[in-house]
Scaffold this active site. Sequence first.
Site, PDB file in Angstrom:
ATOM      1  N   ARG A  16       1.009  -1.015   0.056  1.00 51.36           N
ATOM      2  CA  ARG A  16      -0.082  -0.108  -0.111  1.00 51.36           C
ATOM      3  C   ARG A  16       0.863   1.412  -0.076  1.00 51.36           C
ATOM      4  NH1 ARG A  16      -4.455  -2.512   3.972  1.00 51.36           N
ATOM      5  NH2 ARG A  16      -5.714  -3.563   2.374  1.00 51.36           N
ATOM      6  N   GLU A 198     -10.035   2.295   0.254  1.00 54.30           N
ATOM      7  CA  GLU A 198     -10.557   3.223  -1.083  1.00 54.30           C
ATOM      8  C   GLU A 198     -10.631   4.591  -0.740  1.00 54.30           C
ATOM      9  OE1 GLU A 198     -13.219   1.034  -3.557  1.00 54.30           O
ATOM     10  OE2 GLU A 198     -12.456  -0.562  -3.165  1.00 54.30           O
ATOM     11  N   THR A 242      -7.850  -2.407 -10.988  1.00 53.13           N
ATOM     12  CA  THR A 242      -6.849  -3.350 -10.056  1.00 53.13           C
ATOM     13  C   THR A 242      -7.701  -4.531  -9.407  1.00 53.13           C
ATOM     14  OG1 THR A 242      -6.084  -1.209  -9.579  1.00 53.13           O
ATOM     15  CG2 THR A 242      -5.391  -2.774  -7.882  1.00 53.13           C
TER      16      THR A 242
HETATM   17  O1  PRE Z   1      -5.329  -2.088  -0.797  1.00 53.76           O
HETATM   18  C1  PRE Z   1      -5.900  -2.824  -0.884  1.00 53.76           C
HETATM   19  O2  PRE Z   1      -6.424  -3.858  -0.139  1.00 53.76           O
HETATM   20  C2  PRE Z   1      -6.097  -3.350  -2.476  1.00 53.76           C
HETATM   21  O3  PRE Z   1      -6.750  -4.357  -2.697  1.00 53.76           O
HETATM   22  C3  PRE Z   1      -6.064  -2.379  -3.387  1.00 53.76           C
HETATM   23  C4  PRE Z   1      -7.083  -1.253  -3.683  1.00 53.76           C
HETATM   24  C5  PRE Z   1      -6.794  -0.198  -4.745  1.00 53.76           C
HETATM   25  O4  PRE Z   1      -6.652  -0.582  -5.878  1.00 53.76           O
HETATM   26  O5  PRE Z   1      -6.162   0.721  -4.090  1.00 53.76           O
HETATM   27  C6  PRE Z   1      -8.104  -2.047  -4.277  1.00 53.76           C
HETATM   28  C7  PRE Z   1      -9.116  -2.881  -3.383  1.00 53.76           C
HETATM   29  C8  PRE Z   1      -9.323  -2.381  -2.203  1.00 53.76           C
HETATM   30  O6  PRE Z   1     -10.704  -2.109  -2.032  1.00 53.76           O
HETATM   31  C9  PRE Z   1      -8.691  -1.261  -1.734  1.00 53.76           C
HETATM   32  C10 PRE Z   1      -7.613  -0.702  -2.487  1.00 53.76           C
END
Ligand code: PRE
Length: 256
Positions: A16, A198, A242
């Site tokens: 992240r 998100e 993603t």
């Molecule tokens: O950080 C995560 O857990 C991800 O799966 C990445 C991501 C993103 O594209 O930034 C995608 C799905 C989640 O809901 C949150 C963020």
Amino acid sequence: MDFTEPETVLNLKNIRDELVRMEDSIIFKFIERSHYATCPSVYKENHPGLEMPNFKGSFLDWALSNLEIAHSRIRRFESPDETPFFPDKIQKSFLPSVNYPQILAPYASEVNYNNKIKRVYIEKIIPLISKKDGDDKNNFGSVATRDIECLQSLSRRIHFGKFVAEAKFQSDIPLYTKLIEDKDVEGIMKNITNSAVEERILERLTKKAEVYGVDPTNKSGEKRITPEYLVKIYKEIVIPITKEVEVEYLMRRLEK
Ligand SMILES: O=C(O)C(=O)C[C@]1(C(=O)O)C=C[C@@H](O)C=C1
């Protein structure tokens, strides 16, 4: 994060953090592209006046595929975080291979959303970030160069979903094994989704666009990329694709 050390790559916090850093490069690349007009001729196959010798495709495709061929010769696509737009054209590197440990499943390179990323970039993102509609024939080369940088940053960000997916799989193997065996796409989507993360991304992007998107010494000056457009691009395109990458990667995770 070090691709020769799997435990640093499959740590969700590290992933992240890397995604946050990628926001900055995406924003700055969008800003570079925003100085130009939409230039639709750059994206049309064999557009009169822009045909490239012995090549079928758009001016952008010609530039991007030739750049990828050159980069493949210096090992770019051996790195597990790089995904080619033209996997059939790239060549073997003349540098010796780096022996990366196997972090992702062996089929990972087949999870390739670049055609979709390129299509959505041309159809949806360019109209939002360009300074005006229309062609600017003196700048076709500059436009294609900026597009390539935007596309490569978007591709790297979106395909990072594979590392997210692998980290999530490793964190609860019984849960994901059951969902995959049941072919429960919705269940996988639900489990990989973290709405709080998100929301934080979208809030941060709003702030970043407010700061980077204008000249800080002249707040009333021309906006280069607005919070509204940046949030729209992430909310409707970057995060959803993603997640598609994550789901496709996970659906195949039990393959032998
Ligand atoms: O950080 C995560 O857990 C991800 O799966 C990445 C991501 C993103 O594209 O930034 C995608 C799905 C989640 O809901 C949150 C963020």
